[in-house]
Every structure is written in C-alpha cells, then in structure tokens.
Motif scaffolding. Structure first.
Motif, PDB file in Angstrom:
ATOM      1  N   VAL A   1     -20.137  -9.646  -0.219  1.00 54.35           N
ATOM      2  CA  VAL A   1     -19.324  -8.617   0.435  1.00 54.35           C
ATOM      3  C   VAL A   1     -17.988  -9.205   0.881  1.00 54.35           C
ATOM      4  N   ASN A   2     -18.006 -10.407   1.449  1.00 57.56           N
ATOM      5  CA  ASN A   2     -16.760 -11.035   1.899  1.00 57.56           C
ATOM      6  C   ASN A   2     -15.808 -11.329   0.737  1.00 57.56           C
ATOM      7  N   ASP A   3     -16.357 -11.683  -0.423  1.00 60.88           N
ATOM      8  CA  ASP A   3     -15.505 -11.894  -1.604  1.00 60.88           C
ATOM      9  C   ASP A   3     -14.797 -10.594  -1.995  1.00 60.88           C
ATOM     10  N   ILE A   4     -15.520  -9.501  -1.967  1.00 56.29           N
ATOM     11  CA  ILE A   4     -14.928  -8.209  -2.318  1.00 56.29           C
ATOM     12  C   ILE A   4     -13.887  -7.800  -1.277  1.00 56.29           C
ATOM     13  N   VAL A   5     -14.189  -8.023  -0.002  1.00 49.95           N
ATOM     14  CA  VAL A   5     -13.229  -7.691   1.056  1.00 49.95           C
ATOM     15  C   VAL A   5     -11.967  -8.539   0.908  1.00 49.95           C
ATOM     16  N   GLU A   6     -12.143  -9.805   0.563  1.00 49.81           N
ATOM     17  CA  GLU A   6     -10.988 -10.692   0.358  1.00 49.81           C
ATOM     18  C   GLU A   6     -10.119 -10.194  -0.809  1.00 49.81           C
ATOM     19  N   GLN A   7     -10.762  -9.786  -1.904  1.00 55.57           N
ATOM     20  CA  GLN A   7     -10.011  -9.225  -3.041  1.00 55.57           C
ATOM     21  C   GLN A   7      -9.269  -7.960  -2.621  1.00 55.57           C
ATOM     22  N   THR A   8      -9.929  -7.144  -1.820  1.00 59.76           N
ATOM     23  CA  THR A   8      -9.323  -5.889  -1.364  1.00 59.76           C
ATOM     24  C   THR A   8      -8.133  -6.164  -0.450  1.00 59.76           C
ATOM     25  N   ASN A   9      -8.283  -7.107   0.451  1.00 57.96           N
ATOM     26  CA  ASN A   9      -7.201  -7.415   1.387  1.00 57.96           C
ATOM     27  C   ASN A   9      -5.989  -8.033   0.696  1.00 57.96           C
ATOM     28  N   SER A  10      -6.206  -8.677  -0.440  1.00 54.48           N
ATOM     29  CA  SER A  10      -5.094  -9.348  -1.119  1.00 54.48           C
ATOM     30  C   SER A  10      -4.443  -8.487  -2.209  1.00 54.48           C
ATOM     31  N   THR A  11      -4.856  -7.236  -2.335  1.00 55.21           N
ATOM     32  CA  THR A  11      -4.299  -6.385  -3.385  1.00 55.21           C
ATOM     33  C   THR A  11      -2.864  -5.965  -3.060  1.00 55.21           C
ATOM     34  N   THR A  12      -2.119  -5.721  -4.118  1.00 56.24           N
ATOM     35  CA  THR A  12      -0.743  -5.237  -3.955  1.00 56.24           C
ATOM     36  C   THR A  12      -0.601  -3.814  -4.488  1.00 56.24           C
ATOM     37  N   LEU A  13      -1.704  -3.181  -4.808  1.00 54.72           N
ATOM     38  CA  LEU A  13      -1.678  -1.824  -5.369  1.00 54.72           C
ATOM     39  C   LEU A  13      -1.219  -0.812  -4.333  1.00 54.72           C
ATOM     40  N   GLN A  14      -0.749   0.328  -4.819  1.00 58.24           N
ATOM     41  CA  GLN A  14      -0.260   1.401  -3.948  1.00 58.24           C
ATOM     42  C   GLN A  14      -0.825   2.742  -4.424  1.00 58.24           C
ATOM     43  N   ASP A  15      -0.855   3.719  -3.559  1.00 61.68           N
ATOM     44  CA  ASP A  15      -1.167   5.116  -3.816  1.00 61.68           C
ATOM     45  C   ASP A  15      -2.438   5.325  -4.642  1.00 61.68           C
ATOM     46  N   LYS A  16      -2.331   6.000  -5.811  1.00 61.40           N
ATOM     47  CA  LYS A  16      -3.510   6.366  -6.605  1.00 61.40           C
ATOM     48  C   LYS A  16      -4.250   5.132  -7.120  1.00 61.40           C
ATOM     49  N   ALA A  17      -3.513   4.122  -7.492  1.00 61.25           N
ATOM     50  CA  ALA A  17      -4.149   2.898  -7.978  1.00 61.25           C
ATOM     51  C   ALA A  17      -4.945   2.232  -6.851  1.00 61.25           C
ATOM     52  N   LEU A  18      -4.414   2.246  -5.637  1.00 62.09           N
ATOM     53  CA  LEU A  18      -5.117   1.686  -4.490  1.00 62.09           C
ATOM     54  C   LEU A  18      -6.351   2.524  -4.158  1.00 62.09           C
ATOM     55  N   LEU A  19      -6.245   3.832  -4.252  1.00 65.16           N
ATOM     56  CA  LEU A  19      -7.371   4.730  -4.007  1.00 65.16           C
ATOM     57  C   LEU A  19      -8.515   4.426  -4.977  1.00 65.16           C
ATOM     58  N   LYS A  20      -8.206   4.309  -6.258  1.00 67.73           N
ATOM     59  CA  LYS A  20      -9.224   3.986  -7.268  1.00 67.73           C
ATOM     60  C   LYS A  20      -9.819   2.598  -7.014  1.00 67.73           C
ATOM     61  N   PHE A  21      -8.956   1.648  -6.670  1.00 67.72           N
ATOM     62  CA  PHE A  21      -9.390   0.276  -6.406  1.00 67.72           C
ATOM     63  C   PHE A  21     -10.364   0.240  -5.221  1.00 67.72           C
ATOM     64  N   LEU A  22     -10.028   0.949  -4.135  1.00 69.28           N
ATOM     65  CA  LEU A  22     -10.906   0.975  -2.961  1.00 69.28           C
ATOM     66  C   LEU A  22     -12.248   1.630  -3.278  1.00 69.28           C
ATOM     67  N   LYS A  23     -12.222   2.735  -4.045  1.00 69.51           N
ATOM     68  CA  LYS A  23     -13.470   3.398  -4.445  1.00 69.51           C
ATOM     69  C   LYS A  23     -14.341   2.449  -5.253  1.00 69.51           C
ATOM     70  N   ASP A  24     -13.726   1.756  -6.210  1.00 68.28           N
ATOM     71  CA  ASP A  24     -14.479   0.834  -7.063  1.00 68.28           C
ATOM     72  C   ASP A  24     -15.111  -0.293  -6.250  1.00 68.28           C
ATOM     73  N   LYS A  25     -14.335  -0.874  -5.346  1.00 68.28           N
ATOM     74  CA  LYS A  25     -14.849  -1.986  -4.539  1.00 68.28           C
ATOM     75  C   LYS A  25     -15.954  -1.522  -3.594  1.00 68.28           C
ATOM     76  N   GLN A  26     -15.780  -0.342  -3.013  1.00 68.29           N
ATOM     77  CA  GLN A  26     -16.800   0.211  -2.131  1.00 68.29           C
ATOM     78  C   GLN A  26     -18.089   0.463  -2.917  1.00 68.29           C
ATOM     79  N   ASN A  27     -17.956   1.021  -4.122  1.00 66.54           N
ATOM     80  CA  ASN A  27     -19.132   1.281  -4.956  1.00 66.54           C
ATOM     81  C   ASN A  27     -19.805  -0.006  -5.399  1.00 66.54           C
ATOM     82  N   LEU A  28     -19.030  -1.054  -5.655  1.00 64.13           N
ATOM     83  CA  LEU A  28     -19.616  -2.347  -6.009  1.00 64.13           C
ATOM     84  C   LEU A  28     -20.524  -2.852  -4.891  1.00 64.13           C
TER      85      LEU A  28
END
Length: 154
Positions: free
Chosen positions: A45-72
């Motif tokens: 879980v901490n690895d996924i949170v670290e990947q999420t915190n270091s993302t540079t995505l914005q708007d729709k791409a960030l929304l999809k990224f957060l959904k994917d990480k949460q589902n993982l």
C-alpha cells in the motif's frame, strides 16, 4: 508499521469529482491504518501511495490514475487478505447473478414458452439471487472484522 497518507498538491485537485475521489482514497487509507495488516500489505500500500504522491498528472488523467491505484489496493487486499469495503460483494454479485443465473434461467424460460422475447424475465431473478449472495458475504465479512468502514462510490 503505518500506512502513508496521500499528499497531492491542492492545485492538482481542482474539480469536484476529483476532490471526492481523493477524499475517498484518503479515507480508505485512514481506515486501513486501524486494521492490523501484515507488514507486506503495508509495504504494498505504501508503494502505491508513494507512486500516487509523486505523480505529475492533472485533471482527467489524474482521476483515472487515482481510480486505478485505489482499485489496485482494494483488489490486492481482497485477494491476499480478504479485506473488503462495504457492499463490495453485493456489487460484485449483482452482475454475476444476472449473467450466471439470470440469463440461463431466462433462456430456459424462453425456450419452454417458445418465445425468446421472454428471455429478459431471468434477469431480475438473477439480480435477486446475486444481491442475496453478495449481502450474505458482506455480512459475513463484517462479522469476521474483514470489512473497511468505507463504501466505494467510484
């Protein structure tokens, strides 16, 4: 070991849907801190949170990224440790009930009546069966303490 929390910059979270998803993700992480998870799960879980915190995505791409990480995280916890959010099994079994039970029952009914237009009658039957099975599995998970007190909206 403690689960890290999300800390995305507030300028990235600029629309209501993204804000809601971010809040839900954060709530899941907070509730997981209350559970006694094995160290391997906390590391995952901490690895996924670290990947999420270091993302540079914005708007729709960030929304999809957060959904994917949460589902993982949710899929991993369900598969490895049988920990699930509220109504997880009910939502899963609604679809399974309609396809695995409802369609065959509907086809059988349509064949018996010699009118394949009646095939759709099986879908509500399957929906009911799936809801019943899923609800009982959710209840069992709650009794065994394997349920996170968060209902997934996304």
């Amino acid at each position: 070991m403690e689960i890290n929390q999300l800390n995305l910059e507030s300028d990235k979270i600029n629309n209501p849907k993204l804000n809601e998803l971010y809040s839900q993700f954060q709530e899941i992480l907070e509730k997981l801190n209350d559970k006694k998870l094995p160290s391997e799960a906390v590391r995952y879980v901490n690895d996924i949170v670290e990947q999420t915190n270091s993302t540079t995505l914005q708007d729709k791409a960030l929304l999809k990224f957060l959904k994917d990480k949460q589902n993982l995280i949710i899929k991993y916890l369900e598969k490895e440790h049988k920990i699930v959010p509220k109504s997880y099994y009910k939502k899963l079994w609604l679809a399974v009930g309609m396809t695995a039970f409802g369609l065959p029952i509907g086809v059988l009914f349509g064949l018996l009546m010699k009118n394949m237009g009646l095939m759709a009658i099986g879908l509500p039957i399957g929906l009911g069966v799936g809801a019943a099975v899923g609800s009982s599995m959710d209840k069992k998970a709650l009794e065994e303490g394997r349920q996170i007190d968060v209902e997934m909206k996304f």
